[in-house]
Design an enzyme around this catalytic site. Structure first.
Site, PDB file in Angstrom:
ATOM      1  N   VAL A   5       1.688  71.470 -41.310  1.00 31.78           N
ATOM      2  CA  VAL A   5       0.522  70.984 -40.921  1.00 31.78           C
ATOM      3  C   VAL A   5      -0.541  71.963 -41.775  1.00 31.78           C
ATOM      4  O   VAL A   5      -0.408  72.989 -42.375  1.00 31.78           O
ATOM      5  CB  VAL A   5       0.320  72.013 -39.338  1.00 31.78           C
ATOM      6  N   TYR A   8      -7.807  73.952 -41.879  1.00 34.21           N
ATOM      7  CA  TYR A   8      -8.978  74.039 -42.763  1.00 34.21           C
ATOM      8  C   TYR A   8     -10.104  74.714 -42.104  1.00 34.21           C
ATOM      9  O   TYR A   8     -11.121  74.797 -42.768  1.00 34.21           O
ATOM     10  CB  TYR A   8      -9.517  72.676 -43.355  1.00 34.21           C
ATOM     11  N   GLU A  87      -6.445  72.472 -30.537  1.00 35.46           N
ATOM     12  CA  GLU A  87      -6.891  71.691 -31.185  1.00 35.46           C
ATOM     13  C   GLU A  87      -7.547  70.522 -30.269  1.00 35.46           C
ATOM     14  O   GLU A  87      -7.524  69.385 -30.664  1.00 35.46           O
ATOM     15  CB  GLU A  87      -6.378  71.055 -32.421  1.00 35.46           C
TER      16      GLU A  87
END
Length: 238
Positions: A5, A8, A87
């Site tokens: 994974v 950022y 997320e």
């Protein structure tokens, strides 16, 4: 089977799941933008935070960290369950090649998962789109949620890029971060962070001196930066 994974944003400094290996590096063909709304971590539905997503751009690179999860399907599923919940603002997942510094021709890892968002306000209700720097700074200055405020998110990202050594991105984050603090007129984030130790203190003070140099000619910002330098030094010497 192995799960990789790419992080950022906040995953760079706070992955939050069990992993076996972390590699610092970058992906190609994307750049980091603050165009995604966060309404459950560092913002609310009424006042969303601005957090990172990726925008496709030919020739661009995005630095971050790749995490490897080994140990079988059960461990991978646990990591994915956590990531999909965390997320939730990202409505797409894609696969990318990941490169390490100094090894730009051949990827270090292929098939790395990354969470991204549809860049369409109608298709993705969390997509805010681009905005002028001052407008983004004002939004970041005022947004806050259960996990903290939006300014700290930006600071921690800047610090993570500093640790990685990405000076180009740091310059952009630096401008946005200090504009956000100026909009809020809040220096207490520095006082909170410098107490983490000498390295955090030096980081804050060095950035304040950089701000001082850059604000000559802007009286309001110049006075503010002088006051913050004094405040940081006084609190450190106590």
């Amino acid at each position: 089977m192995v799960l990789w994974v790419f992080g950022y944003g906040s995953l760079v400094w706070n992955p939050g799941f069990d992993f076996d290996e972390k590699i610092v590096g970058f992906i190609k063909g994307y750049r980091r933008v603050f165009d995604l709304a966060c309404i459950d971590h560092r913002g609310t539905p009424e006042n969303p935070a601005r957090t990172c997503t990726l925008q496709p751009e030919e020739g661009a690179i995005c630095w971050g960290a790749a995490y490897c999860v080994r140990g079988g399907i059960k461990k991978e599923r646990a990591a994915m369950k956590y990531l999909e919940r965390r997320e939730c603002e990202y409505d797409q997942k894609t696969s990318v090649d990941f490169y390490k510094e100094g090894e730009t021709s051949e990827p270090a890892v292929t098939g790395v998962l990354v969470f991204i968002s549809t860049m369409d306000k109608e298709a993705n209700r969390y997509y805010l789109g681009p905005a002028p720097l001052v407008e983004m700074a004002r939004q970041i200055a005022t947004a806050s949620g259960p996990c903290g405020n939006n300014r700290e998110y930006l600071f921690l990202l800047e610090k993570a890029m500093s640790d990685i050594g990405n000076h180009t991105l740091r310059t952009c984050l630096f401008r946005l971060f200090f504009m956000a603090i100026l909009c809020k007129a809040d220096a207490h984030i520095f006082l909170k962070l410098i107490r983490l130790g000498d390295s955090a203190y030096s980081f804050c003070l060095n950035n304040l001196f950089l701000l001082f140099i850059r604000t000559i000619g802007n009286l309001e910002l110049l006075i503010w930066s002088i006051c913050q330098i004094s405040l940081v030094v006084r609190n450190y010497l106590k």
